[in-house]
Scaffold this active site. Sequence first.
Site, short mmCIF file in Angstrom:
data_model
loop_
_atom_site.label_atom_id
_atom_site.label_comp_id
_atom_site.label_asym_id
_atom_site.label_seq_id
_atom_site.Cartn_x
_atom_site.Cartn_y
_atom_site.Cartn_z
N CYS A 218 9.97 -3.41 4.20
CA CYS A 218 10.74 -3.47 2.95
C CYS A 218 11.50 -4.81 2.92
O CYS A 218 12.27 -5.11 3.84
CB CYS A 218 11.72 -2.30 2.85
SG CYS A 218 12.68 -2.37 1.34
N ASN A 282 3.09 -4.56 2.03
CA ASN A 282 4.26 -4.20 1.25
C ASN A 282 4.49 -5.32 0.23
O ASN A 282 3.64 -6.20 0.06
CB ASN A 282 5.47 -4.00 2.17
CG ASN A 282 6.51 -3.06 1.57
OD1 ASN A 282 6.87 -3.19 0.40
ND2 ASN A 282 6.99 -2.11 2.35
N THR A 283 5.61 -5.32 -0.43
CA THR A 283 5.82 -6.28 -1.52
C THR A 283 6.15 -7.69 -0.99
O THR A 283 6.63 -7.86 0.13
CB THR A 283 6.97 -5.79 -2.42
OG1 THR A 283 8.07 -5.45 -1.59
CG2 THR A 283 6.54 -4.58 -3.22
C1 LIG Z 1 9.65 0.69 -6.89
C2 LIG Z 1 9.01 0.49 -5.56
C3 LIG Z 1 9.51 1.18 -4.47
C4 LIG Z 1 8.92 1.01 -3.22
N1 LIG Z 1 9.41 1.71 -2.14
C5 LIG Z 1 8.79 1.60 -0.94
C6 LIG Z 1 9.22 2.38 0.16
O1 LIG Z 1 10.15 3.18 0.08
N2 LIG Z 1 8.55 2.24 1.34
C7 LIG Z 1 7.50 1.39 1.49
O2 LIG Z 1 6.93 1.32 2.58
N3 LIG Z 1 7.06 0.66 0.45
C8 LIG Z 1 7.67 0.74 -0.76
N4 LIG Z 1 7.19 0.03 -1.83
C9 LIG Z 1 5.99 -0.84 -1.66
C10 LIG Z 1 4.71 -0.12 -2.10
O3 LIG Z 1 4.46 1.01 -1.31
C11 LIG Z 1 3.48 -1.06 -2.01
O4 LIG Z 1 3.32 -1.46 -0.67
C12 LIG Z 1 3.63 -2.30 -2.88
O5 LIG Z 1 4.24 -1.99 -4.10
C13 LIG Z 1 2.27 -2.97 -3.17
O6 LIG Z 1 1.39 -2.09 -3.81
P1 LIG Z 1 1.16 -2.08 -5.43
O7 LIG Z 1 0.77 -3.47 -5.85
O8 LIG Z 1 0.09 -1.05 -5.65
O9 LIG Z 1 2.45 -1.68 -6.03
C14 LIG Z 1 7.78 0.15 -3.07
C15 LIG Z 1 7.30 -0.53 -4.19
C16 LIG Z 1 7.88 -0.36 -5.43
C17 LIG Z 1 7.33 -1.10 -6.61
#
Ligand SMILES: Cc1cc2nc3c(=O)[nH]c(=O)nc-3n(C[C@H](O)[C@H](O)[C@H](O)COP(=O)(O)O)c2cc1C
Length: 484
Positions: A218, A282-283
């Site tokens: 995160c 992750n992001t």
């Molecule tokens: C609003 C939001 C909350 C997130 N919360 C978590 C989290 O609690 N734990 C985690 O490992 N990743 C978290 N992520 C990351 C996502 O699980 C994922 O790895 C990331 O958004 C990339 O995938 P996507 O492009 O499909 O969104 C979060 C992402 C978003 C957008």
Amino acid sequence: MLHINEEVSRCLLCADAPCGKNAARAIRALRFENHWTAAELFNSMTDDEIAHAEKACIHYDRPIRIAELKKQVESPKPDTTGSLPSLELNFCDMVCENPFFLASSAICTNYEMVARALEAGWAGVFYKTICKQDIREVSPRFDAVRKEGTPFVGFRNMEQLSENPYQMDFDILHRLKVNYPTKRIIASIMGQTEEEWIELAKMAEEAGCDAVELNFSCPQMRLTGLGSDIGQNNELIMFYTSYVRDAVNIPVIPKMTPNVQEMGMPALACFYGGASGISAINTIKSITMSHDAEVSNKKTISGYSGKAVKPIALRMIYEMTGNTILHKAGIEKHMDISGIGGIETWRDALEFIQLGCRNVQVCTAVMQYGYRIIDDLILGLQHYMQERGIVELKKLVGEELKNIVLPSDLDRETMVLPKIDREKCIGCGRCSISCADGGHQAIAFDEDRKPRIIGQKCVGCHLCRLVCPTGAIGIAKRMPKRDK
Ligand SMILES: Cc1cc2nc3c(=O)[nH]c(=O)nc-3n(C[C@H](O)[C@H](O)[C@H](O)COP(=O)(O)O)c2cc1C
Ligand code: SF4
Ligand code: SF4
């Protein structure tokens, strides 16, 4: 002339769509690249039904041209009408009914949400990260990067972990496992100390979870030394992975941050820590400059996700699945990869699978469109496999790895010229503008408003093909390059 993608992207994808079940579902299938289901549905509708659907459309500007869409969608080919292949694929020794899982995030923070998603067809969940910290979130916590008519291509979030008491989250996971025994229920955890990581992992195991994901990634924790601060430190990755590995018997899956230079060494640290798999990515750390001062004039670095990050995620997956050091260590025998980042359609998911993933996770696309996207993830992939005569999904795992080569191994001796289809060309001149200002001044735009490739100048970069709004530019034959 109607451009299918453009028309479909205008559709608001309404809830309980006024245009009716079949029309709305067909348009949604087209939006998510599943033309097979769209064709089946359109073919099942009479002209009257189509006309009614178009009339009922509530689009704020002008109704979606449903009759035109029907006309342009090909009928399914005869060999796509038989029974569809199974999407079962093992991941970390877990039998999964399909590879599509909810990613730990805002889309899975309570029992009712996850239950609805599982009922809709998702094979499992990486539940919102559980912790023992006092999580206090900001408001608003999301922002988006827009592009022309597209609502958003990239999404920024400032959200941390689950705000529920941790005992309550493990109780939810326990109930989910009891009520959905064939689905895969995975806890995502984040500890602050070695003891906390072990305590939370043991609680996941006791709750009946199929596996535990370790959130090393995160990027926006309020306190330092947590989240991506761990994922950026290979020693910490290895230590925390091995503490948890020794404490539980279920698969242990560290979730990696993209906020590192490359993913090979962090993956090796997971491997030596005894991980059963890896989730990535992750992001990505980012800043968006929201101009809405009424909302807040303070900005910070936080996570970026959605379609825009997919190429970066794929590159990081390849840094693991195509890594010779990891292969020597036996990564493919001991660790499975779950791909995440910008997955919206079955085609996006397929790209991750073809680069070696045995599982994929989705977050932003569900936030944007809802759990219902699972329909076209499943059907699209099944139809694609059927068309290729593939009966087992595992056959697709890693099939594109051989085609990822070094820049030095690319063919630099031949070229392909663009080829203009004058029938499809509407004479907008976008190709000539881009070629003049960003290419090689190789497109003449004559008085008749038709572009012409100047063969002597064209280098075959294909910028023109990418900007053409009507798909009028195709590919000619590959040929040896001209002498300089
Ligand atoms: C609003 C939001 C909350 C997130 N919360 C978590 C989290 O609690 N734990 C985690 O490992 N990743 C978290 N992520 C990351 C996502 O699980 C994922 O790895 C990331 O958004 C990339 O995938 P996507 O492009 O499909 O969104 C979060 C992402 C978003 C957008
Ligand atoms: S009513 Fe119009 S905008 Fe809404 S789903 Fe149907 S076609 Fe799309
Ligand atoms: S961009 Fe496409 S449609 Fe526009 S002039 Fe060029 S070929 Fe024709």
